[in-house]
Each structure stands twice: as structure tokens, then as C-alpha cells.
Enzyme design. Structure first.
Site, short mmCIF file in Angstrom:
data_model
loop_
_atom_site.label_atom_id
_atom_site.label_comp_id
_atom_site.label_asym_id
_atom_site.label_seq_id
_atom_site.Cartn_x
_atom_site.Cartn_y
_atom_site.Cartn_z
N THR A 125 30.52 14.00 64.58
CA THR A 125 30.18 14.34 63.21
C THR A 125 28.73 14.78 63.28
O THR A 125 28.05 14.47 64.26
CB THR A 125 30.34 13.10 62.31
OG1 THR A 125 31.71 12.74 62.21
CG2 THR A 125 29.82 13.32 60.90
N ARG B 18 44.32 12.55 56.20
CA ARG B 18 43.42 11.46 56.61
C ARG B 18 42.01 11.74 56.09
O ARG B 18 41.52 12.86 56.13
CB ARG B 18 43.43 11.35 58.13
CG ARG B 18 42.50 10.27 58.68
CD ARG B 18 41.29 10.85 59.34
NE ARG B 18 40.44 9.85 59.97
CZ ARG B 18 39.25 10.11 60.48
NH1 ARG B 18 38.77 11.34 60.45
NH2 ARG B 18 38.53 9.15 61.02
N ILE B 19 41.35 10.70 55.59
CA ILE B 19 40.01 10.83 55.02
C ILE B 19 39.01 10.14 55.94
O ILE B 19 39.19 8.97 56.29
CB ILE B 19 39.95 10.25 53.60
CG1 ILE B 19 40.82 11.09 52.67
CG2 ILE B 19 38.51 10.21 53.09
CD1 ILE B 19 40.99 10.53 51.29
N VAL C 248 33.97 6.70 64.78
CA VAL C 248 35.33 6.56 64.27
C VAL C 248 35.25 6.19 62.79
O VAL C 248 34.75 5.11 62.43
CB VAL C 248 36.11 5.48 65.05
CG1 VAL C 248 37.49 5.27 64.44
CG2 VAL C 248 36.24 5.89 66.51
#
Length: 280
Positions: free
Chosen positions: A154, A182-183, A205
Site C-alpha cells: 500500500t 473485499r474492503i 494485511v
């Protein structure tokens, strides 16, 4: 004035020395550009700018080069939070825009500030964000290989401006081959949080970060009087209880910059106008 950025994780076991050097050079250049931008702009505008540069670099899993979900579609999420107003805006699972962070920033003016899926895309189109494919050549093959080694990533930025204001922005292309819908943590206060005392962005994660409420915990603990270092340490000790995979960057209102990860090595760079710190 301070800036710190992150770009996910690096593993010596499955990524080359050339990739490591490329990420070090990229992060250093983006940190410098973002600091220069901060000279004449707010922390809020700066974190959006910094994350957009990270989204535009296919070394990272955000914007261009984002991961691909199990149905073959790229869906991205991003959020931005202004420490002064304590307002956050974001997009979840948006498709076919170049810079999700700018759509998230645009939403700050709305009453409804977090949009998902088709609604987020419709809003983007109505506000001048054109269609743009963020998939790059060979990405499917590359991410299939990365998935085998558990690569996560990210991008994010935290800034403190000359007026002492803090802001944070975070963007992700997901974890790859996830169930559609999925969020991640990136557009939640678990992964992206700021107030007048501290601002924090996470990577790793998403499920672990949400379970630990990582960013919100660190910021709250600084607000309640802990040093930023102690706030990070206590929160990451709690993350260990669930064997959580996460990294975080932060700045407090006194200009203290801190970063920590549970499974090295998070890739990051910080700059204060004189000194760089880059992951090694």
C-alpha cells in the site's frame, strides 16, 4: 515541516537488489518533491500530491500497477484525512481512474464523503476524472508470482506543514486475487487517521490492521499523552497478539517522525529539508 511516505514491503528473499535500489531512489525522489511542494501548500494538499506520485509509479501497489482481484478486475481504495478538521474522505473499490487519492480528496467537500464501487466511479466521472486503465503490461503474470510469496503493499504519506497542521493519505491496489468486494484498511480509520496531535498511515494485511485498529490507536494514544514512540510500541505489541502483518508511519504535532513494522522491511522515506531517512 516534515514529510514521511511509505510504499509497502520489501523482501530480500523474493525481490532483487535492483528492485530495492529502484524503490530507494523512487521514495527519496518523491519525498523530496513532496517536501518542496509542502513549502507553499498545506499538509492536506501535500499528502494528496505525494500519494499521487506513488500511485503513478508502477513499483508500488496503488494506482498504476495495482493488484488484480480473483475475477480479473482491478479495484482500488484510497483515503485522506485532515488533522485540523478531523474529516476523512475516501473511495473503496473504485475502478478505472488514474489517481484514486484525488477522487478521495474531491469528496472532502461533500456531505457523503466515503463512496464505494459504482457510486465512487460515477462520482469520479461526474467530477472530471476520466477513464484510465491502471493495469500495466505483464502485471497479471508478475502478480501471480508475487502472490506465491505473500507480497503485500500500500502507499501512504503523512505531512506536518509550516502552520503545524497534520494530514495523512493512503492508497492501495488491494492484496491480489481477493474475493471481489473485499474492503481493505486503507479507506478506514484503522489504516488512515489524523487529528491535531498525530497522523498515521499503515500498510500490510488489511484484515490485521482493521482488527488492531492500528492508526486510530496510535493517534488516540498520542492524543492521550503518550510519546509517538511509546504509542507505536504499545500498539505493535498488541498487533503481535494476533500475529499481525503491518507497518506504519507517523508524525506528531511536535514534529517527531516515527515508523515501525511487524515483519520487516517496510519501504519508506522521510525528509525534513536537510536529512533523508530511507529504508535500507
Amino acid at each position: 515541516m516534515k514529510i514521511i511516505i511509505h510504499g509497502g514491503f520489501f523482501s530480500e528473499s523474493n525481490q532483487s537488489h535492483e528492485v530495492k535500489v529502484a524503490k530507494q531512489d523512487s521514495l527519496k525522489a518523491i519525498a523530496k518533491k513532496s517536501y518542496d511542494f509542502l513549502q507553499n501548500n498545506s499538509a492536506f494538499d501535500t499528502v494528496a500530491y505525494a500519494v499521487s506520485l506513488l500511485e503513478d509509479d508502477d513499483l508500488y501497489n496503488a494506482g498504476i500497477g495495482s493488484q488484480i482481484q480473483s475475477d480479473g478486475i482491478i479495484r482500488m481504495s484510497a483515503a485522506i484525512m485532515d488533522g485540523e478538521t478531523q474529516k476523512m474522505s475516501g473511495v473503496i473499490n473504485i475502478q478505472n481512474v488514474k489517481n484514486p487519492i484525488f477522487v478521495a480528496k474531491e469528496l472532502m467537500k461533500e456531505d457523503d464523503r466515503v463512496l464505494g464501487g459504482n457510486g465512487a466511479k460515477k462520482y469520479a466521472n461526474e467530477n472530471g476524472f476520466g477513464d484510465f486503465s491502471t493495469e500495466i503490461p505483464q502485471r497479471r503474470k508478475e502478480y501471480e508470482e508475487k502472490l506465491k510469496t505473500g507480497g503485500k503493499g500500500t502507499v501512504g504519506a503523512v505531512a506536518l506543514d509550516k502552520h503545524g497542521k497534520l494530514a495523512v493519505a493512503t492508497s492501495t491496489g488491494g492484496k491480489g486475487f481477493e474475493i471481489p468486494g473485499r474492503i481493505s484498511d486503507s479507506a478506514t480509520v484503522a489504516g488512515n487517521y489524523a487529528n491535531q496531535f498525530c497522523a498515521v498511515s499503515c500498510t500490510g494485511v488489511g484484515e490485521d490492521i482493521v482488527s488492531n485498529a492500528t492508526s486510530a490507536k496510535i493517534v488516540t494514544r498520542v492524543t492521550d499523552g503518550l510519546t509517538i514512540e511509546n504509542a507505536f510500541d504499545r500498539t505493535f505489541e498488541e498487533l503481535k497478539e494476533i500475529d499481525g502483518f503491518a507497518g506504519a508511519i507517523g508524525i506528531d504535532s511536535e514534529g517527531n517522525v516515527f515508523h515501525q513494522d511487524s515483519y520487516p522491511t517496510m519501504v519508506f522515506a522521510s525528509f525534513d529539508g536537510v536529512d533523508f531517512e530511507v529504508f535500507g
